[in-house]
Design an enzyme around this catalytic site. Structure first.
Site, PDB file in Angstrom:
ATOM      1  N   GLU A 112       0.777  -1.143   0.095  1.00  0.00           N
ATOM      2  CA  GLU A 112       0.211   0.075   0.086  1.00  0.00           C
ATOM      3  C   GLU A 112       0.831   1.401  -0.160  1.00  0.00           C
ATOM      4  O   GLU A 112       0.356   2.430  -0.372  1.00  0.00           O
ATOM      5  CB  GLU A 112      -0.896   0.009   1.057  1.00  0.00           C
ATOM      6  CG  GLU A 112      -2.120  -1.045   0.899  1.00  0.00           C
ATOM      7  CD  GLU A 112      -2.947  -1.443   2.102  1.00  0.00           C
ATOM      8  OE1 GLU A 112      -2.209  -1.761   3.222  1.00  0.00           O
ATOM      9  OE2 GLU A 112      -4.071  -1.134   2.433  1.00  0.00           O
ATOM     10  N   GLU A 134      -4.097  -9.380   3.814  1.00  0.00           N
ATOM     11  CA  GLU A 134      -4.706  -9.156   5.199  1.00  0.00           C
ATOM     12  C   GLU A 134      -5.883  -9.934   5.285  1.00  0.00           C
ATOM     13  O   GLU A 134      -6.255 -10.267   6.575  1.00  0.00           O
ATOM     14  CB  GLU A 134      -5.016  -7.568   5.134  1.00  0.00           C
ATOM     15  CG  GLU A 134      -3.841  -6.628   5.345  1.00  0.00           C
ATOM     16  CD  GLU A 134      -3.489  -6.089   3.893  1.00  0.00           C
ATOM     17  OE1 GLU A 134      -3.503  -6.870   3.011  1.00  0.00           O
ATOM     18  OE2 GLU A 134      -2.740  -5.005   4.051  1.00  0.00           O
TER      19      GLU A 134
HETATM   20  N1  COA Z   1       4.824  -8.223  11.242  1.00  0.00           N
HETATM   21  C1  COA Z   1       5.643  -8.838  12.263  1.00  0.00           C
HETATM   22  N2  COA Z   1       6.485  -9.676  11.934  1.00  0.00           N
HETATM   23  C2  COA Z   1       6.619 -10.096  10.955  1.00  0.00           C
HETATM   24  C3  COA Z   1       5.782  -9.629   9.820  1.00  0.00           C
HETATM   25  C4  COA Z   1       4.834  -8.477  10.039  1.00  0.00           C
HETATM   26  N3  COA Z   1       4.260  -8.340   8.869  1.00  0.00           N
HETATM   27  N4  COA Z   1       6.165 -10.364   8.475  1.00  0.00           N
HETATM   28  C5  COA Z   1       7.249 -11.114   9.122  1.00  0.00           C
HETATM   29  N5  COA Z   1       7.523 -11.080  10.559  1.00  0.00           N
HETATM   30  C6  COA Z   1       8.308 -11.725  11.094  1.00  0.00           C
HETATM   31  C7  COA Z   1       8.249 -13.030  11.256  1.00  0.00           C
HETATM   32  O1  COA Z   1       7.278 -13.451  12.407  1.00  0.00           O
HETATM   33  C8  COA Z   1       9.429 -13.800  11.634  1.00  0.00           C
HETATM   34  O2  COA Z   1       9.762 -13.428  12.897  1.00  0.00           O
HETATM   35  P1  COA Z   1      10.938 -14.664  13.547  1.00  0.00           P
HETATM   36  O3  COA Z   1      12.080 -14.637  12.898  1.00  0.00           O
HETATM   37  O4  COA Z   1      10.844 -13.912  14.910  1.00  0.00           O
HETATM   38  O5  COA Z   1      10.112 -15.890  13.478  1.00  0.00           O
HETATM   39  C9  COA Z   1      10.384 -13.118  10.610  1.00  0.00           C
HETATM   40  O6  COA Z   1       9.552 -11.733  10.364  1.00  0.00           O
HETATM   41  C10 COA Z   1      10.821 -13.511   9.277  1.00  0.00           C
HETATM   42  O7  COA Z   1       9.550 -13.922   8.887  1.00  0.00           O
HETATM   43  P2  COA Z   1       9.302 -15.503   8.167  1.00  0.00           P
HETATM   44  O8  COA Z   1       7.967 -15.751   7.763  1.00  0.00           O
HETATM   45  O9  COA Z   1      10.247 -16.354   8.901  1.00  0.00           O
HETATM   46  O10 COA Z   1      10.334 -15.410   6.720  1.00  0.00           O
HETATM   47  P3  COA Z   1       9.865 -15.783   5.264  1.00  0.00           P
HETATM   48  O11 COA Z   1      11.000 -15.133   4.420  1.00  0.00           O
HETATM   49  O12 COA Z   1       9.344 -17.284   5.102  1.00  0.00           O
HETATM   50  O13 COA Z   1       8.680 -14.728   4.794  1.00  0.00           O
HETATM   51  C11 COA Z   1       7.206 -12.868   4.636  1.00  0.00           C
HETATM   52  C12 COA Z   1       8.626 -13.582   4.928  1.00  0.00           C
HETATM   53  C13 COA Z   1       7.026 -11.535   4.878  1.00  0.00           C
HETATM   54  C14 COA Z   1       6.702 -13.196   3.316  1.00  0.00           C
HETATM   55  C15 COA Z   1       6.219 -13.686   5.734  1.00  0.00           C
HETATM   56  O14 COA Z   1       6.872 -13.338   7.170  1.00  0.00           O
HETATM   57  C16 COA Z   1       4.907 -12.959   5.592  1.00  0.00           C
HETATM   58  O15 COA Z   1       4.129 -13.413   4.950  1.00  0.00           O
HETATM   59  N6  COA Z   1       4.449 -12.022   6.599  1.00  0.00           N
HETATM   60  C17 COA Z   1       3.235 -11.524   6.751  1.00  0.00           C
HETATM   61  C18 COA Z   1       2.875 -10.361   5.600  1.00  0.00           C
HETATM   62  C19 COA Z   1       1.541  -9.898   5.960  1.00  0.00           C
HETATM   63  O16 COA Z   1       0.556 -10.722   6.108  1.00  0.00           O
HETATM   64  N7  COA Z   1       1.318  -8.466   6.076  1.00  0.00           N
HETATM   65  C20 COA Z   1       0.274  -7.858   6.069  1.00  0.00           C
HETATM   66  C21 COA Z   1       0.088  -7.399   7.385  1.00  0.00           C
HETATM   67  S1  COA Z   1      -1.613  -6.789   7.855  1.00  0.00           S
END
Ligand code: COA
Length: 699
Positions: A112, A134
């Site tokens: 966004e 989301e």
């Molecule tokens: N808020 C808080 N923490 C987040 C985060 C977020 N939006 N996105 C990732 N993290 C944290 C994870 O909890 C993880 O923490 P840890 O190492 O303490 O366990 C770390 O970042 C790495 O994430 P991980 O999922 O293990 O890595 P990845 O490379 O497999 O995937 C993403 C990365 C960003 C694709 C995945 O974490 C993801 O889909 N995050 C959510 C994104 C999302 O839904 N955003 C919209 C929010 S409304």
């Protein structure tokens, strides 16, 4: 937090780099920092254009999900969201071009932020995912996504994107118009700066005079056709269990009829409600945090070196054995697939090849890759081939004598630290381990069918199972890309035992004379993939009957009968309607048409005079499972709430909006849940009586 530089041409680059966090996330502090950087760049006359970039591997991973679990007031939340709207509008309307240089994941608020830019350039990074996920967390894209996406893609495509919440690859994002240009990672910043220099007068389409939403406005004939259908489809998918679906539709409908400034305020108000909603908290806690912890093996016994499974033995080349071979070989593990004779083992290998062949046909895997994977599966009919296995999993008939025989024969070939696992779904592990020469290395690894598709694996610790075996089993499950839970031994372990109560309750309702269609619909309205009667047909009534009889035999006087028991007997032994495979069970399953509830059901179970309300049936179907899960917790079959919650959602499709089978108790409220269960117990029997200390057990 931000690295900002201005080059000789006057292009500022604001790079996100949030300290001490693995990814860039947006919370009150980081957004205030971003606002300051943006305001500085806008106010600085030397700055001609701005590139938003990242110093980390991801661009921005969206809102800081950690904060979603906090209990914040409307007064605390709303100003934050309005502040972000303001920054976004300042970027769009300040008169300087803004460009997003997307190097990695741009998700949720991260994408966004890019949408507030006049141009979006993505690096050709195969790992990067772009989108607005989301809805999967129970919220709506609240950083302008519900307003800018429909204005950019049109209402129909926009709604689709907002409601399906997919994370797209860069190539897909480019095709959908979510990014304007894809370049190599090395060129990303230069191309972004160049664009800013070349477009000093950039504006957003919605700020240009005479802007119309592509394909038609909300009040156009297209819009008028779209929204009633979208509402109906949203309802059909969510049954009202996921409030974010309705909220997204409302944001688009209400906000896109107005100026974008008003639309953004509408969105922020819906967002505040969604973030505070108990469904969101439950989905975030279980769906994001607990599942991630399970995948990262948070419960793995400490101090045991990580195991690498180089060679896996699989006993029994039936459907389960073949599935286990397929997923394991797919992750680079050498498999020996054994059965009683060579032909059976070869047939198992052919079965293991089927899902891979499907992927080749779909163009998702190359022929050579498939051949290399299949080379890893060696069919055999003699135990000597197991030599050197790190782990052996038996997936033979659910018969104690056969299991005892294969355990003995296989163990004779194994090194002292190798682990022997049973994939039984019904027989307690401690009993099976009695036939083992090394019970500390004997464990349950319970797969779900079909193995290729089901994400959960239930690891069962028998009374004598050692920590090293648990650690190795966890390492193996992680290596094959599945999510494990660890439970203690017990009849039906955790998943089969609790799920059985859903099915049995459905049959009990039928016996009471509740309309079969009402039972099935209530199951689906509660959020289960299929109704309880269909589940029994799929797994076979004969199997349910056999399991119940086995329990009765094992437990003797301690066996507690269930109203469903004699219905199974009637259908299998008198009516010869054993289930879907035979084409007849609670449903008719014609080969050439859709299934339908057996019209004669009413003759065997006459319709009761007063039919219950669908909400009551729904409550019964959900509560009976939570009561059983509480009992599992009381008996120590599950020791962590998270295992029960994750296991129920991934194992048998307990609905996500509940947060899982134990979280459901919290969502209803422990006191209310207890009272409702006591009322159900008064009406339907002690199976609904909750254990004491409901609140403590669910916590
Ligand atoms: N808020 C808080 N923490 C987040 C985060 C977020 N939006 N996105 C990732 N993290 C944290 C994870 O909890 C993880 O923490 P840890 O190492 O303490 O366990 C770390 O970042 C790495 O994430 P991980 O999922 O293990 O890595 P990845 O490379 O497999 O995937 C993403 C990365 C960003 C694709 C995945 O974490 C993801 O889909 N995050 C959510 C994104 C999302 O839904 N955003 C919209 C929010 S409304």
């Amino acid at each position: 937090m931000f690295e900002t530089s201005i080059d000789a041409d006057g292009i500022a680059v604001i790079k996100w780099n949030i300290p001490d966090r693995p990814v860039n996330v947006m919370n009150e502090t980081t957004m205030a920092g971003f606002r300051d950087e943006v305001e500085k760049a806008i106010a600085d006359d030397a700055v001609k254009g701005v590139v938003i970039a990242s110093a980390k591997d991801d661009f921005i991973a969206g809102a800081d999900i950690d904060g979603f679990l906090e209990d914040l007031s409307v007064e605390a939340l709303l100003p934050q969201f309005l502040m972000f709207d303001k920054i976004g509008r300042a970027m769009e309307t300040c008169g300087k071009p803004f460009v997003a240089a997307i190097n990695g994941h741009a998700l949720g608020g991260g994408y966004e932020t890019a949408l507030c830019c006049h141009y979006r350039i993505a690096a050709d990074n195969p790992k990067a995912r772009i989108g607005l996920p989301e809805i999967g967390l129970g919220v709506l894209p609240g950083g302008g996504g519900t307003q800018r996406i429909p204005r950019m893609l049109g209402l129909q495509a926009g709604l689709k994107m907002l409601l399906d919440g997919r994370k797209h690859t860069v190539a897909q994002a480019a095709k959908m118009g979510l990014v304007d240009e894809v370049v190599s990672p090395e060129d990303l910043l230069d191309v972004a700066k160049r664009w800013a220099l070349d477009h000093p007068d950039a504006t957003q389409p919605w700020d240009r005079k005479g802007f119309r939403i592509p394909g038609g406005d909300v009040q156009s004939p297209t819009g008028m056709q779209l929204f009633p259908a979208a509402n109906a489809m949203g309802r059909e998918r969510s049954f009202g269990n996921y409030p974010a679906v309705q909220a997204i539709l409302s944001c688009v409908y209400e906000g896109c009829q107005r100026h974008i400034d008003v639309g953004l305020r509408v969105e922020s108000k819906y967002l505040v409600n969604m973030i505070r909603h108990p469904v969101t908290k439950a989905m975030v806690r279980t769906g994001f945090f607990e599942m991630a912890k399970a995948r990262k093996l948070k419960g793995r016994p400490e101090g045991i070196p990580k195991a690498k499974i180089g060679k896996l033995g699989i006993l029994g080349a039936g459907m389960m054995g073949a599935g286990i071979a397929s997923v394991s070989a797919g992750r680079g593990i050498d498999c020996v697939l054994m059965d009683v004779d060579r032909a059976a083992a070869e047939a198992g290998k052919a079965r293991a090849a089927a899902p891979l062949e499907k992927r080749v046909k779909q163009g998702r895997m190359g022929e050579a890759h498939m051949a290399a994977l299949l080379d890893r599966i060696a069919p055999t009919d003699h135990y000597a081939a197991l030599d050197g296995s790190d782990l052996v999993i038996e997936a033979v008939f659910e018969d104690r004598a056969i299991k005892a025989e294969v355990t003995k024969a296989a163990e004779a070939r194994l090194a002292s630290d190798a682990v022997f696992a049973s994939n039984t779904s019904t027989l307690p592990i401690t009993g099976l381990a009695r036939t083992s020469a090394r019970p500390a290395n004997f464990i349950g690894i319970h797969f779900f069918s079909p193995v290729e598709k089901m994400p959960l694996v239930e690891i069962i610790r028998g009374a004598g199972t050692g920590d090293a075996a648990v650690a190795l089993a966890l390492d193996y499950v992680q290596a094959i890309g599945k999510t494990p839970i660890v439970v203690n031994d017990g009849r039906g372990f955790f998943t089969s035992r609790v799920f059985a109560t859903y099915v049995m309750e459905g049959v009990a309702l039928l016996k009471e004379g509740v309309a079969p269609a009402l039972i099935e619909n209530a199951g689906r309205i509660a959020g289960f993939p299929v109704g309880p009667l269909e589940v029994v047909d799929n797994t076979s009534l004969g199997l349910s009957l056999a399991i119940r009889r086995q329990w009765k035999k094992d437990l003797g006087d301690a066996y507690v009968g269930h109203p469903a028991d004699d219905v199974f007997e009637l259908f299998v032994e008198t009516l010869d309607r054993p289930g879907r495979k035979a084409g007849r069970g609670f449903y008719d399953w014609p080969a050439d048409g859709p299934k339908r509830l057996w019209p004669e059901l009413g003759r065997h179970f006459p319709r009761a005079a007063g039919q219950p309300d669908v909400e009551d049936v729904k409550q019964r179907l959900l509560h009976i499972q939570s009561v059983e899960a509480l009992r599992c917790r009381e008996e120590g079959v599950v020791t962590e709430r998270a295992d029960a919650d994750v296991g129920s959602i991934l194992g048998w499709g307990f609905p996500m909006y509940t947060g899982g089978v134990l979280s459901w108790v919290g969502q209803v409220g422990a006191a209310a849940f207890e009272a409702q269960c006591h009322a159900l117990a008064d009406r339907h029997g002690p199976r609904f009586a909750p254990p004491a200390e409901v609140e403590a057990l669910a916590a």
